[in-house]
Design an enzyme around this catalytic site. Sequence first.
Site, PDB file in Angstrom:
ATOM      1  N   ASP A 133       6.264 -47.886  20.506  1.00  0.00           N
ATOM      2  CA  ASP A 133       5.088 -47.033  20.473  1.00  0.00           C
ATOM      3  C   ASP A 133       4.554 -47.210  19.067  1.00  0.00           C
ATOM      4  OD1 ASP A 133       3.400 -45.219  21.971  1.00  0.00           O
ATOM      5  OD2 ASP A 133       3.895 -43.756  20.427  1.00  0.00           O
TER       6      ASP A 133
ATOM      7  N   ARG B  92       4.998 -54.019  13.351  1.00  0.00           N
ATOM      8  CA  ARG B  92       5.854 -54.450  14.465  1.00  0.00           C
ATOM      9  C   ARG B  92       6.840 -55.518  13.991  1.00  0.00           C
ATOM     10  NH1 ARG B  92       2.069 -54.921  18.022  1.00  0.00           N
ATOM     11  NH2 ARG B  92       2.165 -52.714  18.467  1.00  0.00           N
TER      12      ARG B  92
END
Length: 194
Positions: free
Chosen positions: A65, A171
């Site tokens: 997320d 990420r």
Amino acid sequence: MKFVIATHNQGKIVEFRRMLEPMGIEVVMAELSEPEETGKTFGENAYIKAESACRETGLPAVADDSGLCVDYLDGAPGIYSARFAEPGKRRLTVLEKLHGVPEEQRGAHFVSAVCCVFPNGDRIDAEGKCFGAIAQESRGENGFGYDSIFVQDGRTFGEMSDQEKDARSHRGKAFEEFERKLKEYLEGLEKENV
């Protein structure tokens, strides 16, 4: 090792595969339901998605997320990044809200919380952040989401190659931590089975 990716976002699927395959993980795609993201943090929402996908497939599941947090907007869109505005208008909405805001007040950061849930109930959590600013306009064709308005060192993520972005992105950092924790987890399992 086969892992299922708990996402319907095509951009994330490409990035996940690019980061997981060098770890020796075979990425498996599956038709998954979309659980309601009721968490109050990125980590809670990543767990909800990973746990649901693991339960549905019986395979270890990896979810993330992530979102954009803009200083001038008190951290918005944050965990609501994917629902901040209607699809196709999210970047434009951020740019409109920052219209006329001077450079020094356009600070922002991306957050990525990665969660892996195993069929035995074990889990691995990792988080990455990267800091930058919001551009005056959208630039670049690479990436997805807010990449083309997030600036680091004078260029947006949308103007960087996949490799450049992975090396500095939220990420990329989260998956770096995930890889280290996964290695420790697997080594622990091996010791238990000796």
